[in-house]
Structure formats: structure tokens, C-alpha cells
Design a protein around this motif. Structure first.
Motif, mmCIF file in Angstrom:
data_model
loop_
_atom_site.group_PDB
_atom_site.id
_atom_site.type_symbol
_atom_site.label_atom_id
_atom_site.label_comp_id
_atom_site.label_asym_id
_atom_site.label_seq_id
_atom_site.Cartn_x
_atom_site.Cartn_y
_atom_site.Cartn_z
ATOM 1 N N UNK A 101 42.478 -20.872 13.229
ATOM 2 C CA UNK A 101 41.066 -20.559 13.493
ATOM 3 C C UNK A 101 40.191 -21.760 13.155
ATOM 4 N N UNK A 102 40.486 -22.398 12.038
ATOM 5 C CA UNK A 102 39.742 -23.585 11.610
ATOM 6 C C UNK A 102 39.880 -24.712 12.635
ATOM 7 N N UNK A 103 41.070 -24.870 13.185
ATOM 8 C CA UNK A 103 41.293 -25.895 14.196
ATOM 9 C C UNK A 103 40.451 -25.612 15.442
ATOM 10 N N UNK A 104 40.342 -24.358 15.816
ATOM 11 C CA UNK A 104 39.510 -23.989 16.961
ATOM 12 C C UNK A 104 38.032 -24.253 16.673
ATOM 13 N N UNK A 105 37.603 -23.965 15.452
ATOM 14 C CA UNK A 105 36.219 -24.242 15.056
ATOM 15 C C UNK A 105 35.968 -25.748 15.083
ATOM 16 N N UNK A 106 36.922 -26.526 14.603
ATOM 17 C CA UNK A 106 36.774 -27.986 14.578
ATOM 18 C C UNK A 106 36.777 -28.597 15.978
#
Length: 151
Positions: A101-106
């Protein structure tokens, strides 16, 4: 320490693969938090790019480490019988989901890719990962999972 000392099924020359690989996502996710903090303080896009790449590398190595861990748990009933295995395994799955999820946000551009949700997800990922790493270390040191005593 327990008398069980279950052996790791996913091993190379007696060395557990999970233990060899798990250090990479730990380092990558901690450094992603550090680079998120650096971006938050400097607004230099280089730090945001570093975070995105560190998250990607952590997810790749984390996937391989998870696969080795799953092989150990599924193939060895002695490992499955240890109560701390399940919080460790489930916690690590949640860590990988948070990192994904963090990678998608980044993947968003600039400031919105890090502040506030990227930074928050990085901190949550690292916090949960520290708990699961402690549980994993206890599997080795307390229960002897993957430990061999050749002398």
C-alpha cells in the motif's frame, strides 16, 4: 530453550533461507522511513525516489523471505506447533501488505506521495516489523528453529 529444535525445510547447506533473506526487507523498510523523513524535511525529490525504490526492493526480498518461511511452516509440523509462529507469520503478511500500500502511495508525484500518508505507512510498517522481527528472533533463540549444533 526448547528441546524440540525443529529444522528449517527451506535451507541451503543447513542454513535457513528465510533467515538469510529476511534482513533485506528489514533494512529496506527502515531506510524507506529514513528517506521519507529526509524528504519531509528537505522536499528534495531524490529522497522520495529512494523511498520508492527501497519499498520495491523490500517487497521483492520480502516476498522471497515469505515464501521460504511458508515452506518451513507448511513442511514442518514442529514449527507449526510453536504458538509464536502464527503471530510472526500473520504479522509479516500484514507488514508486506502495508509496504505494498505504501508503495502505491509513493507512486504519486512529490509531496503527496510522502506526506502525510507515505510517511505514516512507512512508520507503521517499521513499527509492526520490529514486533514481528522480535517474534522471529525468539523462534530462533528460544525454540531453536533452524539451529543446528554441529560440533
Amino acid at each position: 530453550m526448547s528441546d524440540i529444535q525443529p529444522k528449517s525445510t527451506a535451507a541451503i547447506a543447513g542454513h535457513p533461507v528465510h533467515g538469510m533473506l529476511v534482513v533485506f526487507p528489514i533494512v529496506c523498510f527502515i531506510l524507506a522511513l529514513v528517506t521519507d523523513l529526509a524528504y519531509w524535511q528537505t522536499s528534495n525529490l531524490m529522497w522520495q525516489q529512494f523511498s520508492a525504490w527501497l519499498l520495491f526492493a523490500g517487497l521483492v526480498f520480502g516476498g522471497f523471505a515469505a515464501l521460504a518461511g511458508i515452506i518451513d511452516v507448511v513442511a514442518n509440523p514442529q514449527i507449526r506447533a510453536i504458538p509464536r509462529v502464527w503471530p510472526h507469520a500473520i504479522g509479516n503478511i500484514v507488514v508486506l501488505l502495508l509496504a505494498l500500500l505504501n508503495s502505491l502511495v509513493h507512486a504519486r508525484d512529490g509531496w503527496t506521495g510522502v506526506v502525510p500518508w507515505g510517511l505514516t505507512l512507512s512508520a507503521l510498517t517499521v513499527a509492526l516489523m520490529l514486533v514481528t522481527a522480535w517474534l522471529g528472533a525468539s523462534l530462533v533463540h528460544r525454540y531453536g528453529v533452524g539451529v543446528s549444533h554441529h560440533g
